[in-house]
Enzyme design. Structure first.
Site, PDB file in Angstrom:
ATOM      1  N   ILE A  60     -10.132   5.128  -6.252  1.00 28.92           N
ATOM      2  CA  ILE A  60     -11.555   4.738  -6.247  1.00 28.92           C
ATOM      3  C   ILE A  60     -12.508   5.917  -6.419  1.00 28.92           C
ATOM      4  O   ILE A  60     -13.711   5.732  -6.412  1.00 28.92           O
ATOM      5  CB  ILE A  60     -11.930   3.923  -4.990  1.00 28.92           C
ATOM      6  CG1 ILE A  60     -12.085   4.799  -3.756  1.00 28.92           C
ATOM      7  CG2 ILE A  60     -10.922   2.830  -4.705  1.00 28.92           C
ATOM      8  CD1 ILE A  60     -12.903   4.085  -2.672  1.00 28.92           C
ATOM      9  N   TYR A  79     -13.258   5.797 -14.040  1.00 25.85           N
ATOM     10  CA  TYR A  79     -13.085   4.803 -12.976  1.00 25.85           C
ATOM     11  C   TYR A  79     -13.754   3.478 -13.362  1.00 25.85           C
ATOM     12  O   TYR A  79     -13.134   2.408 -13.325  1.00 25.85           O
ATOM     13  CB  TYR A  79     -13.676   5.335 -11.658  1.00 25.85           C
ATOM     14  CG  TYR A  79     -13.808   4.262 -10.603  1.00 25.85           C
ATOM     15  CD1 TYR A  79     -12.685   3.749  -9.963  1.00 25.85           C
ATOM     16  CD2 TYR A  79     -15.058   3.728 -10.266  1.00 25.85           C
ATOM     17  CE1 TYR A  79     -12.799   2.730  -9.009  1.00 25.85           C
ATOM     18  CE2 TYR A  79     -15.184   2.726  -9.314  1.00 25.85           C
ATOM     19  CZ  TYR A  79     -14.063   2.235  -8.690  1.00 25.85           C
ATOM     20  OH  TYR A  79     -14.177   1.226  -7.758  1.00 25.85           O
ATOM     21  N   ASP A 128       0.860  -1.190   0.000  1.00 21.39           N
ATOM     22  CA  ASP A 128       0.000   0.000   0.000  1.00 21.39           C
ATOM     23  C   ASP A 128       0.893   1.236   0.000  1.00 21.39           C
ATOM     24  O   ASP A 128       1.879   1.288   0.732  1.00 21.39           O
ATOM     25  CB  ASP A 128      -0.911  -0.014   1.254  1.00 21.39           C
ATOM     26  CG  ASP A 128      -2.128   0.887   1.096  1.00 21.39           C
ATOM     27  OD1 ASP A 128      -1.935   2.095   0.883  1.00 21.39           O
ATOM     28  OD2 ASP A 128      -3.268   0.396   1.188  1.00 21.39           O
ATOM     29  N   ASN A 129       0.523   2.234  -0.806  1.00 18.24           N
ATOM     30  CA  ASN A 129       1.328   3.474  -0.819  1.00 18.24           C
ATOM     31  C   ASN A 129       0.782   4.522   0.147  1.00 18.24           C
ATOM     32  O   ASN A 129       1.243   5.651   0.167  1.00 18.24           O
ATOM     33  CB  ASN A 129       1.429   4.048  -2.241  1.00 18.24           C
ATOM     34  CG  ASN A 129       0.091   4.542  -2.768  1.00 18.24           C
ATOM     35  OD1 ASN A 129      -0.935   4.439  -2.093  1.00 18.24           O
ATOM     36  ND2 ASN A 129       0.097   5.092  -3.972  1.00 18.24           N
ATOM     37  N   ARG A 139     -30.063   1.836  -3.779  1.00 16.20           N
ATOM     38  CA  ARG A 139     -28.718   1.261  -3.724  1.00 16.20           C
ATOM     39  C   ARG A 139     -28.760  -0.062  -2.979  1.00 16.20           C
ATOM     40  O   ARG A 139     -29.618  -0.277  -2.116  1.00 16.20           O
ATOM     41  CB  ARG A 139     -27.745   2.198  -2.976  1.00 16.20           C
ATOM     42  CG  ARG A 139     -27.472   3.531  -3.667  1.00 16.20           C
ATOM     43  CD  ARG A 139     -26.652   3.358  -4.943  1.00 16.20           C
ATOM     44  NE  ARG A 139     -26.388   4.625  -5.607  1.00 16.20           N
ATOM     45  CZ  ARG A 139     -27.174   5.172  -6.541  1.00 16.20           C
ATOM     46  NH1 ARG A 139     -28.295   4.575  -6.912  1.00 16.20           N
ATOM     47  NH2 ARG A 139     -26.845   6.321  -7.104  1.00 16.20           N
ATOM     48  N   ILE A 172     -24.102   7.098   3.909  1.00 15.68           N
ATOM     49  CA  ILE A 172     -24.410   6.490   5.208  1.00 15.68           C
ATOM     50  C   ILE A 172     -23.713   7.263   6.323  1.00 15.68           C
ATOM     51  O   ILE A 172     -24.338   7.632   7.323  1.00 15.68           O
ATOM     52  CB  ILE A 172     -24.017   4.991   5.223  1.00 15.68           C
ATOM     53  CG1 ILE A 172     -24.956   4.209   4.298  1.00 15.68           C
ATOM     54  CG2 ILE A 172     -24.033   4.437   6.642  1.00 15.68           C
ATOM     55  CD1 ILE A 172     -24.818   2.700   4.367  1.00 15.68           C
ATOM     56  N   ARG A 213     -28.306  15.314  -7.706  1.00 16.13           N
ATOM     57  CA  ARG A 213     -26.981  15.304  -8.325  1.00 16.13           C
ATOM     58  C   ARG A 213     -27.132  14.842  -9.772  1.00 16.13           C
ATOM     59  O   ARG A 213     -27.758  13.809 -10.024  1.00 16.13           O
ATOM     60  CB  ARG A 213     -26.118  14.299  -7.575  1.00 16.13           C
ATOM     61  CG  ARG A 213     -24.652  14.595  -7.664  1.00 16.13           C
ATOM     62  CD  ARG A 213     -23.834  13.460  -7.156  1.00 16.13           C
ATOM     63  NE  ARG A 213     -24.071  13.148  -5.752  1.00 16.13           N
ATOM     64  CZ  ARG A 213     -23.258  12.373  -5.052  1.00 16.13           C
ATOM     65  NH1 ARG A 213     -22.190  11.852  -5.609  1.00 16.13           N
ATOM     66  NH2 ARG A 213     -23.513  12.092  -3.794  1.00 16.13           N
ATOM     67  N   GLY A 232      -5.075   5.120   2.351  1.00 20.40           N
ATOM     68  CA  GLY A 232      -5.035   4.211   3.500  1.00 20.40           C
ATOM     69  C   GLY A 232      -4.116   4.755   4.585  1.00 20.40           C
ATOM     70  O   GLY A 232      -3.437   5.763   4.388  1.00 20.40           O
TER      71      GLY A 232
HETATM   72  P1  NAD Z   1      -9.649   2.601  -0.014  1.00 24.33           P
HETATM   73  O1  NAD Z   1      -9.313   3.891  -0.686  1.00 24.33           O
HETATM   74  O2  NAD Z   1      -9.993   2.606   1.446  1.00 24.33           O
HETATM   75  O3  NAD Z   1      -8.486   1.536  -0.237  1.00 24.33           O
HETATM   76  C1  NAD Z   1      -7.628   1.563  -1.354  1.00 24.33           C
HETATM   77  C2  NAD Z   1      -6.216   1.404  -0.852  1.00 24.33           C
HETATM   78  O4  NAD Z   1      -5.323   1.360  -1.980  1.00 24.33           O
HETATM   79  C3  NAD Z   1      -5.754   2.572   0.034  1.00 24.33           C
HETATM   80  O5  NAD Z   1      -5.196   2.066   1.241  1.00 24.33           O
HETATM   81  C4  NAD Z   1      -4.698   3.298  -0.809  1.00 24.33           C
HETATM   82  O6  NAD Z   1      -3.695   3.898  -0.016  1.00 24.33           O
HETATM   83  C5  NAD Z   1      -4.184   2.157  -1.690  1.00 24.33           C
HETATM   84  N1  NAD Z   1      -3.612   2.596  -2.970  1.00 24.33           N
HETATM   85  C6  NAD Z   1      -4.168   3.471  -3.862  1.00 24.33           C
HETATM   86  N2  NAD Z   1      -3.349   3.598  -4.929  1.00 24.33           N
HETATM   87  C7  NAD Z   1      -2.277   2.795  -4.710  1.00 24.33           C
HETATM   88  C8  NAD Z   1      -1.097   2.504  -5.453  1.00 24.33           C
HETATM   89  N3  NAD Z   1      -0.849   3.086  -6.641  1.00 24.33           N
HETATM   90  N4  NAD Z   1      -0.185   1.645  -4.936  1.00 24.33           N
HETATM   91  C9  NAD Z   1      -0.422   1.060  -3.707  1.00 24.33           C
HETATM   92  N5  NAD Z   1      -1.515   1.301  -2.972  1.00 24.33           N
HETATM   93  C10 NAD Z   1      -2.439   2.155  -3.463  1.00 24.33           C
HETATM   94  O7  NAD Z   1     -10.847   1.953  -0.857  1.00 24.33           O
HETATM   95  P2  NAD Z   1     -11.782   0.703  -0.541  1.00 24.33           P
HETATM   96  O8  NAD Z   1     -13.157   1.209  -0.377  1.00 24.33           O
HETATM   97  O9  NAD Z   1     -11.167  -0.150   0.515  1.00 24.33           O
HETATM   98  O10 NAD Z   1     -11.712  -0.072  -1.945  1.00 24.33           O
HETATM   99  C11 NAD Z   1     -10.918  -1.235  -2.150  1.00 24.33           C
HETATM  100  C12 NAD Z   1     -11.185  -1.768  -3.550  1.00 24.33           C
HETATM  101  O11 NAD Z   1     -12.561  -2.111  -3.681  1.00 24.33           O
HETATM  102  C13 NAD Z   1     -10.872  -0.787  -4.663  1.00 24.33           C
HETATM  103  O12 NAD Z   1     -10.264  -1.501  -5.729  1.00 24.33           O
HETATM  104  C14 NAD Z   1     -12.222  -0.252  -5.084  1.00 24.33           C
HETATM  105  O13 NAD Z   1     -12.246   0.148  -6.434  1.00 24.33           O
HETATM  106  C15 NAD Z   1     -13.092  -1.483  -4.846  1.00 24.33           C
HETATM  107  N6  NAD Z   1     -14.505  -1.145  -4.588  1.00 24.33           N
HETATM  108  C16 NAD Z   1     -14.887  -0.545  -3.420  1.00 24.33           C
HETATM  109  C17 NAD Z   1     -16.245  -0.280  -3.198  1.00 24.33           C
HETATM  110  C18 NAD Z   1     -16.744   0.360  -1.924  1.00 24.33           C
HETATM  111  O14 NAD Z   1     -17.965   0.431  -1.740  1.00 24.33           O
HETATM  112  N7  NAD Z   1     -15.878   0.814  -1.026  1.00 24.33           N
HETATM  113  C19 NAD Z   1     -17.187  -0.617  -4.189  1.00 24.33           C
HETATM  114  C20 NAD Z   1     -16.744  -1.194  -5.383  1.00 24.33           C
HETATM  115  C21 NAD Z   1     -15.405  -1.484  -5.560  1.00 24.33           C
END
Ligand code: NAD
Length: 310
Positions: free
Chosen positions: A86, A149, A42-43, A216, A193, A273, A47
């Site tokens: 995301i 996206y 993770d970068n 949703r 939420i 929106r 996060g």
């Molecule tokens: P989040 O932003 O909390 O987690 C994403 C993580 O990826 C973060 O910790 C971020 O620091 C890390 N990151 C981003 N770019 C990076 C890179 N280039 N290199 C290394 N790390 C990187 O998001 P989330 O809600 O936990 O989503 C996780 C996954 O689930 C994503 O792929 C997202 O597209 C997918 N997703 C989430 C939802 C939702 O409802 N939260 C819905 C559909 C899909």
């Protein structure tokens, strides 16, 4: 409080969770860390270090960086690929960057999975469907994403499919609907939420955009972890929706949040929106029949886990 259905046992593996310092990834890492060697790549762009569960190893780096990938993927058995940009809005501002992280980054991970013969679980999104013709949405519904996206997730999914076909990679795609739960960040998916819970808890008016008839499918993080473990433990390939199969309108959500919190906030309507998706609900019968998934957290109960943290 946990509601989890029976989870498959995964033990003795070397596991990589990309994006494991984020909302969903950290919950997957937490569920596995007791019985496996868990690494997180993770970068920390969205996060945080404090999300890394005790016992897991954080490799702080970018999924596009070869040195970081060397360390993260050496001798790995299972990769849960969750790192991504995301934000839909950010993707509209900067499609190239979204493509780079979400598509090129996924291809780099697929290459490593291929080298290591690792099982690959890819976090995709209901955003691949765009505005659905009908609900509930089955996996074979048309895919017409309305943002860079959504398109980046669809392109990455196609790479996953191609690696499975061309190189016999053991891989599976999970299309998440709106994931919510404790520790979620403000974002596009379930931010409504957190906003409603805060407004209700403070006794402020609950602000519903438009008439609130948009629907949703909100799926609790425990059920998303369940889907990931089932997907990793099986040898099934293909694409699976991850939701509850139920939907709620945003107006109903406001009322449920108000009840769960025990608040007397008023519900008020603000401007709608533009471009918002009207209806969304997953058909999860494939996930249920092929992988044995059972949604286990009703929305009211899931919302209680959120109100408890405030
Ligand atoms: P989040 O932003 O909390 O987690 C994403 C993580 O990826 C973060 O910790 C971020 O620091 C890390 N990151 C981003 N770019 C990076 C890179 N280039 N290199 C290394 N790390 C990187 O998001 P989330 O809600 O936990 O989503 C996780 C996954 O689930 C994503 O792929 C997202 O597209 C997918 N997703 C989430 C939802 C939702 O409802 N939260 C819905 C559909 C899909």
């Amino acid at each position: 409080m946990t509601f989890q259905a029976d989870l498959p046992s995964i033990s003795g593996h070397r596991i990589l969770v990309t994006g494991g310092a984020g909302f969903i990834g950290r919950n997957i890492a937490s569920a596995l860390v007791a019985d496996n060697e868990v690494r997180i790549l993770d970068n920390l762009s969205t996060g945080s270090r404090s999300n890394v569960p005790e016992g897991a190893t954080l490799i702080e780096g970018d999924i596009r960086d070869d040195d970081a990938l060397d360390r993260a993927t050496a001798d790995v058995d299972i990769i849960f690929h969750h790192a991504a940009l995301i934000s839909v809005e950010a993707s509209i501002r900067d499609p190239e960057r979204t493509h780079d992280v979400n598509v090129t980054g996924t291809v780099k991970l697929l290459e490593r999975a291929r080298d290591e013969s690792a099982r690959f679980v890819f976090a995709s999104s209901a955003a691949v469907y765009g505005h659905p013709d009908t609900v509930p949405i089955p996996e074979d519904a048309p895919t017409e994403p309305t943002s860079p996206y959504g398109l980046s997730k669809l392109a990455a999914e196609q790479y996953v499919r191609l690696y499975a076909d061309l190189y016999d990679l053991s891989a599976v795609v999970l299309r998440y609907f709106n994931v919510y739960g404790p520790g979620q960040l403000d974002g596009d998916y379930s931010a409504v939420i957190s906003v409603f819970v805060d407004q209700a808890a403070n006794g402020d008016p609950i602000t519903v955009e438009g008439d609130g008839s948009q629907t949703r499918d909100f799926v609790h993080i425990d059920d998303v972890v369940q889907a990931n473990l089932l997907a990793a433990a099986s040898e099934d390939a293909g694409v699976f929706n991850v939701g509850t199969g139920e939907s709620v309108s945003i107006l109903e959500l406001a009322e449920i949040v108000r009840d769960v919190i025990g608040s007397d906030s008023q519900i008020v309507h603000t401007e709608s929106r533009s471009g918002d998706i009207d209806r969304s609900r997953a058909n999860v019968s494939k996930l249920e029949s092929d992988l044995g998934f059972e949604p286990s957290v009703p929305l009211e109960n899931g919302l209680e886990t959120l109100s408890g943290q405030r």
